[in-house]
Design a protein around this motif. Structure first.
Motif, PDB file in Angstrom:
ATOM      1  N   ILE A 106       0.858  -1.182   0.000  1.00  0.00           N
ATOM      2  CA  ILE A 106       0.000   0.000   0.000  1.00  0.00           C
ATOM      3  C   ILE A 106       0.896   1.233   0.000  1.00  0.00           C
ATOM      4  CG2 ILE A 106      -1.800   1.267   1.230  1.00  0.00           C
ATOM      5  CD1 ILE A 106      -2.571  -1.430   2.502  1.00  0.00           C
ATOM      6  N   ILE A 107       0.713   2.077  -1.017  1.00  0.00           N
ATOM      7  CA  ILE A 107       1.491   3.312  -1.137  1.00  0.00           C
ATOM      8  C   ILE A 107       0.537   4.488  -1.015  1.00  0.00           C
ATOM      9  CG2 ILE A 107       3.108   4.637  -2.542  1.00  0.00           C
ATOM     10  CD1 ILE A 107       3.638   2.031  -4.128  1.00  0.00           C
ATOM     11  N   PRO A 108       0.556   5.220   0.109  1.00  0.00           N
ATOM     12  CA  PRO A 108      -0.265   6.428   0.191  1.00  0.00           C
ATOM     13  C   PRO A 108       0.190   7.461  -0.844  1.00  0.00           C
ATOM     14  CG  PRO A 108       0.393   5.701   2.384  1.00  0.00           C
ATOM     15  CD  PRO A 108       1.207   4.904   1.398  1.00  0.00           C
ATOM     16  N   LEU A 109      -0.716   7.847  -1.718  1.00  0.00           N
ATOM     17  CA  LEU A 109      -0.438   8.866  -2.738  1.00  0.00           C
ATOM     18  C   LEU A 109      -0.952  10.228  -2.297  1.00  0.00           C
ATOM     19  CD1 LEU A 109      -1.429   6.852  -5.946  1.00  0.00           C
ATOM     20  CD2 LEU A 109       0.867   7.181  -4.988  1.00  0.00           C
ATOM     21  N   ILE A 110      -2.006  10.224  -1.499  1.00  0.00           N
ATOM     22  CA  ILE A 110      -2.547  11.446  -0.906  1.00  0.00           C
ATOM     23  C   ILE A 110      -2.910  11.158   0.547  1.00  0.00           C
ATOM     24  CG2 ILE A 110      -4.557  12.990  -0.841  1.00  0.00           C
ATOM     25  CD1 ILE A 110      -2.601  13.816  -2.954  1.00  0.00           C
ATOM     26  N   ASP A 111      -2.432  11.999   1.434  1.00  0.00           N
ATOM     27  CA  ASP A 111      -2.790  11.962   2.843  1.00  0.00           C
ATOM     28  C   ASP A 111      -2.243  13.242   3.462  1.00  0.00           C
ATOM     29  OD1 ASP A 111      -3.636  11.029   5.470  1.00  0.00           O
ATOM     30  OD2 ASP A 111      -3.581   9.016   4.614  1.00  0.00           O
ATOM     31  N   TRP A 112      -2.415  13.409   4.775  1.00  0.00           N
ATOM     32  CA  TRP A 112      -1.977  14.647   5.392  1.00  0.00           C
ATOM     33  C   TRP A 112      -0.456  14.704   5.563  1.00  0.00           C
ATOM     34  CZ3 TRP A 112      -3.792  19.265   5.856  1.00  0.00           C
ATOM     35  CH2 TRP A 112      -3.161  20.169   6.711  1.00  0.00           C
ATOM     36  N   PHE A 113       0.133  13.614   6.025  1.00  0.00           N
ATOM     37  CA  PHE A 113       1.572  13.569   6.272  1.00  0.00           C
ATOM     38  C   PHE A 113       2.320  13.107   5.021  1.00  0.00           C
ATOM     39  CE2 PHE A 113      -0.463  12.718  10.415  1.00  0.00           C
ATOM     40  CZ  PHE A 113       0.013  13.815  11.122  1.00  0.00           C
ATOM     41  N   THR A 114       3.511  13.635   4.806  1.00  0.00           N
ATOM     42  CA  THR A 114       4.324  13.262   3.648  1.00  0.00           C
ATOM     43  C   THR A 114       5.712  12.831   4.108  1.00  0.00           C
ATOM     44  OG1 THR A 114       5.134  15.512   3.300  1.00  0.00           O
ATOM     45  CG2 THR A 114       3.103  14.891   2.161  1.00  0.00           C
ATOM     46  N   ALA A 115       6.337  11.977   3.308  1.00  0.00           N
ATOM     47  CA  ALA A 115       7.664  11.470   3.638  1.00  0.00           C
ATOM     48  C   ALA A 115       8.767  12.460   3.297  1.00  0.00           C
ATOM     49  CB  ALA A 115       7.909  10.142   2.912  1.00  0.00           C
ATOM     50  N   SER A 116       8.479  13.441   2.420  1.00  0.00           N
ATOM     51  CA  SER A 116       9.481  14.448   2.054  1.00  0.00           C
ATOM     52  C   SER A 116       8.790  15.714   1.572  1.00  0.00           C
ATOM     53  CB  SER A 116      10.403  13.917   0.960  1.00  0.00           C
ATOM     54  OG  SER A 116       9.737  13.872  -0.282  1.00  0.00           O
ATOM     55  N   ASP A 117       9.559  16.804   1.519  1.00  0.00           N
ATOM     56  CA  ASP A 117       9.005  18.088   1.076  1.00  0.00           C
ATOM     57  C   ASP A 117       8.678  18.101  -0.411  1.00  0.00           C
ATOM     58  OD1 ASP A 117       9.216  19.059   3.632  1.00  0.00           O
ATOM     59  OD2 ASP A 117      11.173  20.011   3.298  1.00  0.00           O
ATOM     60  N   SER A 118       9.209  17.156  -1.162  1.00  0.00           N
ATOM     61  CA  SER A 118       8.932  17.111  -2.600  1.00  0.00           C
ATOM     62  C   SER A 118       7.542  16.560  -2.895  1.00  0.00           C
ATOM     63  CB  SER A 118       9.982  16.260  -3.315  1.00  0.00           C
ATOM     64  OG  SER A 118       9.895  14.904  -2.913  1.00  0.00           O
ATOM     65  N   LEU A 119       6.900  15.969  -1.878  1.00  0.00           N
ATOM     66  CA  LEU A 119       5.558  15.418  -2.022  1.00  0.00           C
ATOM     67  C   LEU A 119       4.540  16.359  -1.398  1.00  0.00           C
ATOM     68  CD1 LEU A 119       6.493  11.756  -1.045  1.00  0.00           C
ATOM     69  CD2 LEU A 119       5.967  12.579  -3.352  1.00  0.00           C
ATOM     70  N   GLN A 120       3.324  16.348  -1.931  1.00  0.00           N
ATOM     71  CA  GLN A 120       2.285  17.262  -1.465  1.00  0.00           C
ATOM     72  C   GLN A 120       1.265  16.533  -0.590  1.00  0.00           C
ATOM     73  OE1 GLN A 120       0.524  19.403  -4.758  1.00  0.00           O
ATOM     74  NE2 GLN A 120       2.513  19.908  -5.657  1.00  0.00           N
ATOM     75  N   GLY A 121       1.108  17.048   0.635  1.00  0.00           N
ATOM     76  CA  GLY A 121       0.075  16.518   1.515  1.00  0.00           C
ATOM     77  C   GLY A 121      -1.168  17.380   1.435  1.00  0.00           C
ATOM     78  N   GLU A 122      -2.306  16.793   1.714  1.00  0.00           N
ATOM     79  CA  GLU A 122      -3.553  17.556   1.695  1.00  0.00           C
ATOM     80  C   GLU A 122      -4.591  16.844   2.545  1.00  0.00           C
ATOM     81  OE1 GLU A 122      -4.991  17.478  -2.457  1.00  0.00           O
ATOM     82  OE2 GLU A 122      -6.249  15.821  -1.774  1.00  0.00           O
ATOM     83  N   ASN A 123      -5.717  17.503   2.660  1.00  0.00           N
ATOM     84  CA  ASN A 123      -6.788  17.004   3.516  1.00  0.00           C
ATOM     85  C   ASN A 123      -7.681  16.015   2.756  1.00  0.00           C
ATOM     86  OD1 ASN A 123      -7.973  16.972   6.014  1.00  0.00           O
ATOM     87  ND2 ASN A 123      -9.453  18.549   5.513  1.00  0.00           N
ATOM     88  N   GLY A 124      -7.060  14.983   2.184  1.00  0.00           N
ATOM     89  CA  GLY A 124      -7.784  13.974   1.432  1.00  0.00           C
ATOM     90  C   GLY A 124      -7.056  12.655   1.524  1.00  0.00           C
ATOM     91  N   LEU A 125      -7.523  11.676   0.762  1.00  0.00           N
ATOM     92  CA  LEU A 125      -6.930  10.338   0.814  1.00  0.00           C
ATOM     93  C   LEU A 125      -6.958   9.691  -0.558  1.00  0.00           C
ATOM     94  CD1 LEU A 125      -7.494   7.637   3.527  1.00  0.00           C
ATOM     95  CD2 LEU A 125      -7.945   7.056   1.136  1.00  0.00           C
ATOM     96  N   ALA A 126      -5.842   9.064  -0.925  1.00  0.00           N
ATOM     97  CA  ALA A 126      -5.753   8.233  -2.131  1.00  0.00           C
ATOM     98  C   ALA A 126      -4.601   7.255  -1.918  1.00  0.00           C
ATOM     99  CB  ALA A 126      -5.511   9.077  -3.378  1.00  0.00           C
ATOM    100  N   TYR A 127      -4.865   5.960  -2.124  1.00  0.00           N
ATOM    101  CA  TYR A 127      -3.844   4.940  -1.924  1.00  0.00           C
ATOM    102  C   TYR A 127      -3.693   4.080  -3.182  1.00  0.00           C
ATOM    103  CZ  TYR A 127      -4.466   5.877   3.103  1.00  0.00           C
ATOM    104  OH  TYR A 127      -4.545   6.467   4.337  1.00  0.00           O
ATOM    105  N   LEU A 128      -2.466   3.692  -3.458  1.00  0.00           N
ATOM    106  CA  LEU A 128      -2.202   2.701  -4.501  1.00  0.00           C
ATOM    107  C   LEU A 128      -2.042   1.357  -3.803  1.00  0.00           C
ATOM    108  CD1 LEU A 128      -1.745   2.761  -7.634  1.00  0.00           C
ATOM    109  CD2 LEU A 128       0.683   2.467  -7.116  1.00  0.00           C
ATOM    110  N   ILE A 129      -2.835   0.388  -4.234  1.00  0.00           N
ATOM    111  CA  ILE A 129      -2.838  -0.937  -3.611  1.00  0.00           C
ATOM    112  C   ILE A 129      -2.350  -1.957  -4.630  1.00  0.00           C
ATOM    113  CG2 ILE A 129      -4.295  -2.697  -2.536  1.00  0.00           C
ATOM    114  CD1 ILE A 129      -6.239  -0.335  -1.847  1.00  0.00           C
TER     115      ILE A 129
END
Length: 374
Positions: A106-129
């Motif tokens: 499972i790879i979170p593509l959208i969520d609040w927390f991000t693993a690095s500054d190059s990724l964008q976090g937001e108030n939503g959810l999307a996962y690659l399964i």
């Protein structure tokens, strides 16, 4: 000679007509009585007015949607209807054999927390399964600034994820933070960016009848196998004071471990998700990952509006540590080993309580941070 028989027949028809009329009247009175039975009581109405008087922001928020008393009566009726549907569905369902997968990623593509500054976090959810055979895009985030590329597409590019590798899409429920934004939610559709790009006949499984240009999204209210080792657990209705939420979660059977559930917001309640899983699968419940809606405190992205959309609570009631602990004990008693919580709909305090309870088995869902079970 035939007159007595004629009179007898007429009397018989009259009696049948009277009996039929009485039956109709009884049914009507029974229905009317039941209607009253499921209305909010005067004590409940009085308490609501007291709470709204004390919380002017909530009072204004509810007034935008309609008359408070009418909404309360409709809410109680919807509760009864949802409970009836739930009981009927549970009684009609049986164990499913969906096969299994050796590996689940499972790879979170959208969520609040991000693993690095190059990724964008937001108030939503999307996962690659990802399973042995299938790649699923689960939900589409919010795209709050309605831009292109959306945060979802931006993160996919940064993480090396191509739309072409996605085999199917699943929408958990029709809320803006899961279908790509409020515009799409209001139109009962969805989008990966600020326009609806061509998706080349991709299968999409939706929680209510929805549309998409060039596609035929499949509304499947009952539990359904959608790939080897993967199934939806079916639609579970959750009325809240403002409307009814119909949400589905995914179940993945990981070989040697058991069922891993992936949730968008968990509006159905963890309790009902677990009950549905117990009914559908012989394998144990191993993990639960995604959004589960525990907004106890107003911090970070958990703004004032979240407290009015709390699972199993009225808008003027608040989640407590005890509510969270109840769910923790429920999952621990089920022997759940892996818990992954999204920050998009749960506050830091709730996340911390789950982390303390599950220790190394706890994962904070973070964009770009892959979770692999095998």
């Amino acid at each position: 000679m035939n007159q007595p028989n004629f009179i007898t027949n007429q009397n018989s028809l009259f009696m049948k007509s009277v009996i039929l009329s009485l039956l109709v009247l009884i049914c009507f009175l029974n229905a009317f009585s039941q209607q009253d039975q499921y209305k909010a009581t005067q004590a409940e109405i009085d308490r609501m007015h007291q709470e709204l008087k004390a919380d002017t922001m909530l009072a204004k928020f509810i007034s935008w949607h309609g008359d408070a008393e009418s909404m309360y009566h409709a809410y109680k009726k919807n509760l009864h209807l949802a409970d009836s549907i739930w009981k009927a569905d549970q009684a009609s369902l049986s164990v499913m054999d969906i096969g299994e997968t050796e590996k689940l990623e499972i790879i979170p593509l959208i969520d609040w927390f991000t693993a690095s500054d190059s990724l964008q976090g937001e108030n939503g959810l999307a996962y690659l399964i990802k399973t042995d055979d299938t790649t699923i895009l689960f939900d589409l985030g919010l795209n709050p600034k309605t831009k292109h590329p959306s945060p979802l597409l931006h993160n996919m590019e940064k993480l090396g994820v191509s739309i072409n590798e996605i085999d199917m899409m699943v929408i958990s429920h029709n809320h803006p933070d899961h279908v790509g934004g409020p515009k799409w939610s209001m139109e009962n559709t969805f989008s990966l960016s600020n326009y609806q790009m061509e998706l080349q006949n991709m299968p999409v499984y939706v929680p209510k009848p929805m549309t998409y240009p060039g596609l035929h999204p499949q509304y499947i209210p009952k539990p359904t196998k959608i790939a080897k080792g993967v199934a939806t657990i079916g639609i579970i209705h959750k009325p809240i004071f403002l409307n009814d939420i119909a949400e589905q979660a995914l179940a993945v059977n990981v070989k040697g471990k058991g069922i891993v559930l992936i949730s968008g917001c968990g509006h159905q309640s963890i309790e009902k998700i677990v009950q549905r899983t117990d009914l559908l699968f012989e394998e144990p419940l191993y993990g639960m990952l995604g959004g589960f809606h525990f907004p106890m405190e107003e911090k970070r992205n958990i703004t004032w509006i979240y407290k009015y959309f709390v699972v199993d609570k009225m808008p003027w009631e608040r989640l407590s540590d005890q509510d969270v602990q109840y769910n923790i004990e429920l999952l621990k008693n089920k022997g759940v080993k892996c818990i992954g919580f999204s920050g998009h709909d749960s506050c830091d305090r709730s996340l911390k309580l789950f982390e303390l309870a599950f220790g190394k088995g706890f994962r904070k869902m973070t964009v770009g941070q892959s979770i692999v079970l095998k």
